[in-house]
Design a protein around this motif. Structure first.
Motif, PDB file in Angstrom:
ATOM      1  N   ASN A   1       1.940   1.227  -3.753  1.00 33.05           N
ATOM      2  CA  ASN A   1       0.720   1.182  -4.574  1.00 33.05           C
ATOM      3  C   ASN A   1       0.820   0.159  -5.696  1.00 33.05           C
ATOM      4  O   ASN A   1       0.418   0.413  -6.842  1.00 33.05           O
ATOM      5  CB  ASN A   1       0.410   2.568  -5.161  1.00 33.05           C
TER       6      ASN A   1
ATOM      7  N   SER B   1       0.799  -1.225   0.000  1.00 34.39           N
ATOM      8  CA  SER B   1       0.000   0.000   0.000  1.00 34.39           C
ATOM      9  C   SER B   1       0.832   1.276   0.000  1.00 34.39           C
ATOM     10  O   SER B   1       0.293   2.353  -0.231  1.00 34.39           O
ATOM     11  CB  SER B   1      -0.946   0.008   1.205  1.00 34.39           C
TER      12      SER B   1
ATOM     13  N   SER C   1     -10.712  -0.386  -0.783  1.00 33.32           N
ATOM     14  CA  SER C   1      -9.936   0.598  -0.021  1.00 33.32           C
ATOM     15  C   SER C   1     -10.456   1.983  -0.369  1.00 33.32           C
ATOM     16  O   SER C   1     -11.235   2.142  -1.315  1.00 33.32           O
ATOM     17  CB  SER C   1      -8.436   0.500  -0.318  1.00 33.32           C
TER      18      SER C   1
ATOM     19  N   SER D   1      -4.712   7.182   0.318  1.00 36.49           N
ATOM     20  CA  SER D   1      -4.230   6.711   1.620  1.00 36.49           C
ATOM     21  C   SER D   1      -4.843   7.491   2.771  1.00 36.49           C
ATOM     22  O   SER D   1      -4.909   7.001   3.899  1.00 36.49           O
ATOM     23  CB  SER D   1      -2.702   6.790   1.682  1.00 36.49           C
TER      24      SER D   1
ATOM     25  N   ASN E   1      -7.815  -1.782   4.039  1.00 33.48           N
ATOM     26  CA  ASN E   1      -8.274  -2.409   2.807  1.00 33.48           C
ATOM     27  C   ASN E   1      -8.705  -3.860   3.017  1.00 33.48           C
ATOM     28  O   ASN E   1      -8.559  -4.413   4.113  1.00 33.48           O
ATOM     29  CB  ASN E   1      -7.169  -2.334   1.745  1.00 33.48           C
TER      30      ASN E   1
ATOM     31  N   VAL F   1      -3.167   3.785  -2.824  1.00 33.61           N
ATOM     32  CA  VAL F   1      -3.848   2.726  -2.075  1.00 33.61           C
ATOM     33  C   VAL F   1      -3.814   3.003  -0.568  1.00 33.61           C
ATOM     34  O   VAL F   1      -2.795   3.413  -0.024  1.00 33.61           O
ATOM     35  CB  VAL F   1      -3.194   1.358  -2.369  1.00 33.61           C
ATOM     36  N   SER F   2      -4.926   2.746   0.085  1.00 32.28           N
ATOM     37  CA  SER F   2      -5.003   2.896   1.537  1.00 32.28           C
ATOM     38  C   SER F   2      -4.628   1.582   2.227  1.00 32.28           C
ATOM     39  O   SER F   2      -4.931   0.495   1.726  1.00 32.28           O
ATOM     40  CB  SER F   2      -6.426   3.291   1.944  1.00 32.28           C
ATOM     41  N   GLY F   3      -3.982   1.687   3.380  1.00 32.88           N
ATOM     42  CA  GLY F   3      -3.661   0.504   4.169  1.00 32.88           C
ATOM     43  C   GLY F   3      -4.896  -0.110   4.812  1.00 32.88           C
ATOM     44  O   GLY F   3      -4.877  -1.269   5.244  1.00 32.88           O
TER      45      GLY F   3
END
Length: 276
Positions: A187, A184, A228, A232, A213, A209-211
């Protein structure tokens, strides 16, 4: 000679009209069949179960229309102060991992959790979990690489840890013998070698991307689903399908009404035997 010609022409007109009607009827049937085929081809929609981030709550959505919450239930029966950080179906059994280092099974309908075992502390902030025939795999942004016995919850292996330490693997899903993973921070989607702890990048997922998820691959359709926020630091969850060959994530839509309900786990729902 005019009489016979007129009769012949009249017969030809009648025959042409019949042919036109047959053709039109066949066209209607073909259109109807076309609609049926189209409907059948779009019948790949699946039910997904999601875990609310820091919420001890699970809910279901349709993979083709994630904006509608189908069912929602709080998870009960957890050990004191435990918070679920991952879920995954293995067959019709829904497994869950708690932040205090506990492995559970959860009734997907009632939300009642049953403790299998306390296996030890978990290191990390964001976690990825996958249930397969090999066992329950848990990874995190702190580079843990645990494999648990699904029946007893005992640790089968805890080494090697993920390398290099700059990895932030917090989502995993298996297809066959291949474990796909998401970093993440970078990405990216790639393939995780759990035996060596190494990650081979496949490609960019195309967004921040977010952690927070969830990730799973359907055993029925082979579709890879990822949930997600759009970034982030985002506060609304989205559902994506992921191209496992390139890593690119395609947006399906926002999950539920949004409004800050972030996701900590996602799995394709498998009905219990005897249910639909």
């Amino acid at each position: 000679m005019r009489g016979p010609k007129k009769q012949k022409n009249k017969k030809n007109i009648i025959m042409n009209l019949k042919n036109i009607r047959k053709t039109a009827k066949a066209g209607v049937v073909a259109v109807a069949l076309g609609v049926a085929i189209t409907a059948g081809s779009s019948a790949k929609a699946e039910t997904l179960t999601a875990l609310v981030y820091l919420g001890n709550q699970i809910f279901t959505i349709n993979s083709s229309a994630p904006g509608t919450i189908l069912t929602s239930v709080g998870v009960s029966g957890l050990q004191s102060a435990d918070i679920l950080v991952g879920i995954d179906y293995l067959g019709s059994t829904l497994y869950a991992v708690g932040s205090a280092g506990n492995l559970y099974t959860v009734n997907g309908t009632t939300g009642v959790a049953s403790l299998i075992n306390h296996f030890g502390p978990l290191n990390g902030l964001y976690f990825g979990m996958d249930a397969s025939a090999a066992g329950i795999r848990i990874v995190s942004d702190a580079d843990i690489n645990l494999l648990l016995n699904a029946s007893t919850g005992a640790i089968i292996s805890s080494t090697p840890t993920l390398t290099p330490t700059t990895l932030n693997i917090d989502a995993i899903a298996t297809s066959g013998s291949t474990t796909y993973a998401v970093d993440s921070i970078a990405n990216t989607l790639g393939i995780l070698n759990t035996a060596t702890g190494t990650f081979a990048t496949t490609g960019s997922m195309g967004y921040d991307v977010s952690g927070k998820n969830g990730f799973d691959i359907s055993t029925a359709t082979g579709i890879a689903y990822f949930a997600s926020a759009v970034s982030s630091s985002g506060v609304d969850p989205n559902l994506y399908t992921v191209n496992l060959a390139t890593g690119f994530a395609s947006l399906v839509g926002i999950i539920g009404p949004g409004q800050g309900t972030l996701i900590a786990g996602l799995t394709v729902t498998v009905p219990e035997p005897g249910t639909t």
